[in-house]
Design a protein around this motif. Sequence first.
Motif, mmCIF file in Angstrom:
data_model
loop_
_atom_site.group_PDB
_atom_site.id
_atom_site.type_symbol
_atom_site.label_atom_id
_atom_site.label_comp_id
_atom_site.label_asym_id
_atom_site.label_seq_id
_atom_site.Cartn_x
_atom_site.Cartn_y
_atom_site.Cartn_z
ATOM 1 N N VAL A 165 0.855 -1.187 0.000
ATOM 2 C CA VAL A 165 0.000 0.000 0.000
ATOM 3 C C VAL A 165 0.891 1.237 0.000
ATOM 4 O O VAL A 165 1.750 1.377 0.878
ATOM 5 C CB VAL A 165 -0.930 0.030 1.238
ATOM 6 C CG1 VAL A 165 -1.856 1.248 1.182
ATOM 7 C CG2 VAL A 165 -1.739 -1.261 1.331
ATOM 8 N N PRO A 166 0.729 2.145 -0.963
ATOM 9 C CA PRO A 166 1.529 3.365 -0.978
ATOM 10 C C PRO A 166 1.408 4.121 0.346
ATOM 11 O O PRO A 166 0.315 4.275 0.893
ATOM 12 C CB PRO A 166 0.919 4.179 -2.133
ATOM 13 C CG PRO A 166 0.339 3.139 -3.041
ATOM 14 C CD PRO A 166 -0.181 2.067 -2.128
ATOM 15 N N GLY A 167 2.553 4.557 0.863
ATOM 16 C CA GLY A 167 2.553 5.291 2.121
ATOM 17 C C GLY A 167 2.787 4.427 3.343
ATOM 18 O O GLY A 167 3.024 4.954 4.439
ATOM 19 N N ILE A 225 0.882 -5.027 4.240
ATOM 20 C CA ILE A 225 -0.214 -5.305 5.166
ATOM 21 C C ILE A 225 -0.666 -6.750 4.982
ATOM 22 O O ILE A 225 -1.074 -7.148 3.882
ATOM 23 C CB ILE A 225 -1.406 -4.350 4.925
ATOM 24 C CG1 ILE A 225 -0.949 -2.893 4.991
ATOM 25 C CG2 ILE A 225 -2.513 -4.629 5.932
ATOM 26 C CD1 ILE A 225 -0.348 -2.477 6.307
ATOM 27 N N PRO A 226 -0.598 -7.555 6.045
ATOM 28 C CA PRO A 226 -1.045 -8.948 5.923
ATOM 29 C C PRO A 226 -2.564 -9.050 5.953
ATOM 30 O O PRO A 226 -3.233 -8.332 6.711
ATOM 31 C CB PRO A 226 -0.420 -9.629 7.141
ATOM 32 C CG PRO A 226 -0.282 -8.539 8.146
ATOM 33 C CD PRO A 226 -0.033 -7.273 7.377
ATOM 34 N N LYS A 271 -5.446 -7.809 -6.117
ATOM 35 C CA LYS A 271 -5.341 -6.524 -5.428
ATOM 36 C C LYS A 271 -4.682 -6.668 -4.062
ATOM 37 O O LYS A 271 -4.076 -5.717 -3.563
ATOM 38 C CB LYS A 271 -6.726 -5.897 -5.296
ATOM 39 C CG LYS A 271 -7.312 -5.485 -6.631
ATOM 40 C CD LYS A 271 -8.740 -4.984 -6.494
ATOM 41 C CE LYS A 271 -9.305 -4.589 -7.854
ATOM 42 N NZ LYS A 271 -10.717 -4.157 -7.774
ATOM 43 N N ILE A 272 -4.816 -7.825 -3.451
ATOM 44 C CA ILE A 272 -4.154 -8.068 -2.166
ATOM 45 C C ILE A 272 -2.700 -8.468 -2.392
ATOM 46 O O ILE A 272 -1.779 -7.863 -1.849
ATOM 47 C CB ILE A 272 -4.902 -9.153 -1.362
ATOM 48 C CG1 ILE A 272 -6.299 -8.659 -0.961
ATOM 49 C CG2 ILE A 272 -4.103 -9.540 -0.115
ATOM 50 C CD1 ILE A 272 -7.152 -9.711 -0.272
ATOM 51 N N HIS A 273 -2.480 -9.489 -3.208
ATOM 52 C CA HIS A 273 -1.119 -9.979 -3.464
ATOM 53 C C HIS A 273 -0.549 -9.219 -4.659
ATOM 54 O O HIS A 273 -0.413 -9.757 -5.762
ATOM 55 C CB HIS A 273 -1.156 -11.482 -3.743
ATOM 56 C CG HIS A 273 0.191 -12.109 -3.771
ATOM 57 N ND1 HIS A 273 0.420 -13.348 -4.322
ATOM 58 C CD2 HIS A 273 1.405 -11.682 -3.330
ATOM 59 C CE1 HIS A 273 1.700 -13.659 -4.217
ATOM 60 N NE2 HIS A 273 2.317 -12.654 -3.621
ATOM 61 N N ASN A 274 -0.206 -7.955 -4.420
ATOM 62 C CA ASN A 274 0.101 -7.037 -5.521
ATOM 63 C C ASN A 274 1.559 -6.610 -5.583
ATOM 64 O O ASN A 274 1.904 -5.689 -6.319
ATOM 65 C CB ASN A 274 -0.784 -5.796 -5.412
ATOM 66 C CG ASN A 274 -0.514 -5.003 -4.123
ATOM 67 O OD1 ASN A 274 0.150 -5.486 -3.212
ATOM 68 N ND2 ASN A 274 -1.045 -3.802 -4.059
ATOM 69 N N LEU A 310 -5.738 3.131 5.945
ATOM 70 C CA LEU A 310 -5.627 2.024 4.998
ATOM 71 C C LEU A 310 -6.815 2.070 4.038
ATOM 72 O O LEU A 310 -7.964 1.937 4.464
ATOM 73 C CB LEU A 310 -5.607 0.683 5.741
ATOM 74 C CG LEU A 310 -5.557 -0.567 4.855
ATOM 75 C CD1 LEU A 310 -4.241 -0.619 4.081
ATOM 76 C CD2 LEU A 310 -5.738 -1.826 5.690
ATOM 77 N N PRO A 311 -6.570 2.259 2.738
ATOM 78 C CA PRO A 311 -7.688 2.315 1.786
ATOM 79 C C PRO A 311 -8.267 0.932 1.535
ATOM 80 O O PRO A 311 -7.608 -0.087 1.730
ATOM 81 C CB PRO A 311 -7.039 2.878 0.516
ATOM 82 C CG PRO A 311 -5.618 2.425 0.613
ATOM 83 C CD PRO A 311 -5.270 2.442 2.085
ATOM 84 N N GLY A 312 -9.528 0.907 1.103
ATOM 85 C CA GLY A 312 -10.141 -0.355 0.734
ATOM 86 C C GLY A 312 -9.605 -0.852 -0.600
ATOM 87 O O GLY A 312 -8.880 -0.156 -1.309
ATOM 88 N N LEU A 313 -9.979 -2.051 -0.938
ATOM 89 C CA LEU A 313 -9.614 -2.581 -2.247
ATOM 90 C C LEU A 313 -10.585 -2.001 -3.273
ATOM 91 O O LEU A 313 -11.799 -2.106 -3.124
ATOM 92 C CB LEU A 313 -9.705 -4.106 -2.257
ATOM 93 C CG LEU A 313 -8.862 -4.849 -1.211
ATOM 94 C CD1 LEU A 313 -9.025 -6.353 -1.386
ATOM 95 C CD2 LEU A 313 -7.397 -4.462 -1.311
#
Length: 257
Positions: free
Chosen positions: A114-116, A121-122, A169-172, A241-244
Amino acid sequence: MCYDLAFSNIKFVYDRFPELKEGPFAPFQPTFHKVAQSYPKWPVLTASGKLQLQLFEWGVIAPYMKTAEEIKKSRKWMVNARSEKVLDKKAFWYKIRGQRCLVPATGFFEHREVPGFKQKIPYFIQTKDAPLMLMAGLYSYSPLPDVETGELPGTFTIITRPANEVMGKIHNGGENAGRMPLILDHSMQEKWLEELSDEAIQDLLGYEMPSEQLDYWPVQSIRKPKEDNEQIIKPAHYEQLPGLDDQGGGIMQGELF
């Protein structure tokens, strides 16, 4: 890929496969996080002659690994097998494509860049429609016998495939970004254990579990030692933390647990 698993209740397997005739499985204890490269013992389902639940070690030890040194050097690469390699005649996995197994779990973990955020994040991921997920695997017996029993230990790998939309989007991030375990639909699970042609194997390898059949949420770091209990999979709150994107169930800024 798939390097982190949880499995909280062996009874889920006996409920799914009553022909196993439920009984004690003393060597296995509920776990909420095991790491592939620790090569834990794990229950797997095989069907050589009849359906069996056996305790195998995660991480294939291939016949070409003749010494402890060779195993130490190469085994870490054998905990996952890419679906694209199973029917590749140049790959080791092709040689054991007939030795198929099902790997039960109640969920797995993957990390999101996640940028920033300095650290990934697990997330914990599980299936919505059933407490038990069954992943496609392959198995092989170690060429080196157990020093105590003299038996050849069973070892297994989990097959991974290109990620579906939400897992992408999670494993990015990282060299293995965009992968997920091959989680089989209920109707495909027994079929995976049958005698199959390469064409039938390819059909199953091509299955993609729909994103809407998965639940997922962020958790605290799984890379720091902690007691193996349900707290590991509890939802965690990360500020900002933004959503997907375009997915329900993501964690939006300001949402609390």
